[in-house]
Design a protein around this motif. Structure first.
Motif, PDB file in Angstrom:
ATOM      1  N   ALA A  12       0.724  -1.063   0.252  1.00  0.00           N
ATOM      2  CA  ALA A  12      -0.128  -0.013  -0.057  1.00  0.00           C
ATOM      3  C   ALA A  12       0.798   1.143   0.032  1.00  0.00           C
ATOM      4  N   PRO A  13       1.989   1.442   1.071  1.00  0.00           N
ATOM      5  CA  PRO A  13       2.730   2.575   0.846  1.00  0.00           C
ATOM      6  C   PRO A  13       3.492   2.759  -0.464  1.00  0.00           C
ATOM      7  N   LEU A  14       3.716   1.600  -1.274  1.00  0.00           N
ATOM      8  CA  LEU A  14       4.519   1.842  -2.241  1.00  0.00           C
ATOM      9  C   LEU A  14       3.565   2.145  -3.533  1.00  0.00           C
ATOM     10  N   CYS A  15       2.357   1.729  -3.442  1.00  0.00           N
ATOM     11  CA  CYS A  15       1.364   2.023  -4.312  1.00  0.00           C
ATOM     12  C   CYS A  15       1.175   3.773  -4.281  1.00  0.00           C
ATOM     13  N   ILE A  16       1.020   4.125  -2.913  1.00  0.00           N
ATOM     14  CA  ILE A  16       0.656   5.417  -2.589  1.00  0.00           C
ATOM     15  C   ILE A  16       1.974   6.337  -3.141  1.00  0.00           C
ATOM     16  N   ALA A  17       3.273   6.029  -2.799  1.00  0.00           N
ATOM     17  CA  ALA A  17       4.252   6.630  -3.387  1.00  0.00           C
ATOM     18  C   ALA A  17       4.362   6.582  -4.923  1.00  0.00           C
ATOM     19  N   GLY A  18       3.847   5.651  -5.495  1.00  0.00           N
ATOM     20  CA  GLY A  18       3.895   5.414  -7.150  1.00  0.00           C
ATOM     21  C   GLY A  18       2.807   6.657  -7.453  1.00  0.00           C
ATOM     22  N   LEU A  19       1.668   6.853  -6.804  1.00  0.00           N
ATOM     23  CA  LEU A  19       0.791   7.923  -7.179  1.00  0.00           C
ATOM     24  C   LEU A  19       1.515   9.445  -7.279  1.00  0.00           C
ATOM     25  N   GLY A  20       2.329   9.308  -6.282  1.00  0.00           N
ATOM     26  CA  GLY A  20       3.248  10.808  -6.126  1.00  0.00           C
ATOM     27  C   GLY A  20       3.077  11.396  -4.885  1.00  0.00           C
ATOM     28  N   PHE A  21       2.555  10.699  -3.696  1.00  0.00           N
ATOM     29  CA  PHE A  21       2.523  10.992  -2.532  1.00  0.00           C
ATOM     30  C   PHE A  21       3.812  10.683  -1.760  1.00  0.00           C
ATOM     31  N   THR A  22       4.982  11.410  -1.739  1.00  0.00           N
ATOM     32  CA  THR A  22       6.096  10.982  -1.115  1.00  0.00           C
ATOM     33  C   THR A  22       6.523  11.537   0.090  1.00  0.00           C
ATOM     34  N   ALA A  23       7.662  10.922   0.744  1.00  0.00           N
ATOM     35  CA  ALA A  23       7.913  11.775   1.856  1.00  0.00           C
ATOM     36  C   ALA A  23       8.688  13.039   1.681  1.00  0.00           C
ATOM     37  N   GLY A  24       8.894  13.522   0.329  1.00  0.00           N
ATOM     38  CA  GLY A  24       9.364  14.952   0.142  1.00  0.00           C
ATOM     39  C   GLY A  24       8.333  15.782  -0.379  1.00  0.00           C
ATOM     40  N   GLY A  25       6.994  15.324  -0.438  1.00  0.00           N
ATOM     41  CA  GLY A  25       5.718  16.015  -0.886  1.00  0.00           C
ATOM     42  C   GLY A  25       5.060  15.560  -1.865  1.00  0.00           C
ATOM     43  N   ILE A  26       4.184  16.269  -2.469  1.00  0.00           N
ATOM     44  CA  ILE A  26       3.636  15.687  -3.782  1.00  0.00           C
ATOM     45  C   ILE A  26       4.270  16.079  -4.773  1.00  0.00           C
ATOM     46  N   ALA A  27       4.675  14.803  -5.618  1.00  0.00           N
ATOM     47  CA  ALA A  27       5.397  15.017  -6.831  1.00  0.00           C
ATOM     48  C   ALA A  27       5.042  15.712  -7.907  1.00  0.00           C
ATOM     49  N   ALA A  28       5.678  16.626  -8.508  1.00  0.00           N
ATOM     50  CA  ALA A  28       5.070  17.650  -9.583  1.00  0.00           C
ATOM     51  C   ALA A  28       4.785  16.458 -10.823  1.00  0.00           C
ATOM     52  N   GLY A  29       3.587  16.834 -11.478  1.00  0.00           N
ATOM     53  CA  GLY A  29       3.010  15.992 -12.838  1.00  0.00           C
ATOM     54  C   GLY A  29       2.442  14.857 -12.321  1.00  0.00           C
ATOM     55  N   SER A  30       2.591  14.237 -11.074  1.00  0.00           N
ATOM     56  CA  SER A  30       1.975  13.124 -10.912  1.00  0.00           C
ATOM     57  C   SER A  30       0.513  13.202 -10.520  1.00  0.00           C
ATOM     58  N   ILE A  31      -0.192  11.846 -10.343  1.00  0.00           N
ATOM     59  CA  ILE A  31      -1.845  11.841 -10.226  1.00  0.00           C
ATOM     60  C   ILE A  31      -2.016  12.348  -8.851  1.00  0.00           C
ATOM     61  N   ALA A  32      -0.963  12.290  -7.890  1.00  0.00           N
ATOM     62  CA  ALA A  32      -1.107  12.922  -6.536  1.00  0.00           C
ATOM     63  C   ALA A  32      -1.449  14.650  -6.834  1.00  0.00           C
ATOM     64  N   ALA A  33      -0.653  15.032  -7.572  1.00  0.00           N
ATOM     65  CA  ALA A  33      -0.538  16.455  -7.906  1.00  0.00           C
ATOM     66  C   ALA A  33      -1.809  17.082  -8.919  1.00  0.00           C
ATOM     67  N   LYS A  34      -2.460  16.021  -9.269  1.00  0.00           N
ATOM     68  CA  LYS A  34      -3.742  16.251 -10.073  1.00  0.00           C
ATOM     69  C   LYS A  34      -4.825  16.339  -9.177  1.00  0.00           C
ATOM     70  N   MET A  35      -4.735  15.308  -8.285  1.00  0.00           N
ATOM     71  CA  MET A  35      -5.853  15.089  -7.018  1.00  0.00           C
ATOM     72  C   MET A  35      -5.687  16.332  -6.165  1.00  0.00           C
TER      73      MET A  35
END
Length: 85
Positions: A12-35
């Motif tokens: 689950a945490p690996l999938c969440i990180a894969g969406l762009g929710f990372t320890a350093g914040g939300i990754a630019a251009g990721s699904i997380a950024a769009k959300m």
């Protein structure tokens, strides 16, 4: 089938990180950024505490809490018991 709780706790945490929710914040251009963008627009400029985006970022930054691990472990154990029993 049902995944063992240990697999869920790792995957689950690996999938969440894969969406762009990372320890350093939300990754630019990721699904997380769009959300995050959609959530901010919907709430008038900010992301509400306790929202899905906020919760996923919390998990991405710090991993699951002890309570979440216990809950997922209990669900996995119950599901496993149901399959065996």
């Amino acid at each position: 089938g049902v995944l063992p709780a240990g697999v869920v706790l790792v995957a689950a945490p690996l999938c969440i990180a894969g969406l762009g929710f990372t320890a350093g914040g939300i990754a630019a251009g990721s699904i997380a950024a769009k959300m995050m963008s959609a959530a901010a627009i919907a709430s008038g400029g900010g992301v509400a505490a306790g929202s899905t985006v906020a919760t996923l970022q919390s998990i991405g930054a710090a991993g699951f809490s002890v309570a979440a691990k216990i809950g997922l472990g209990s669900v996995g154990a119950a599901a496993g018991g149901a399959l065996v029993g």
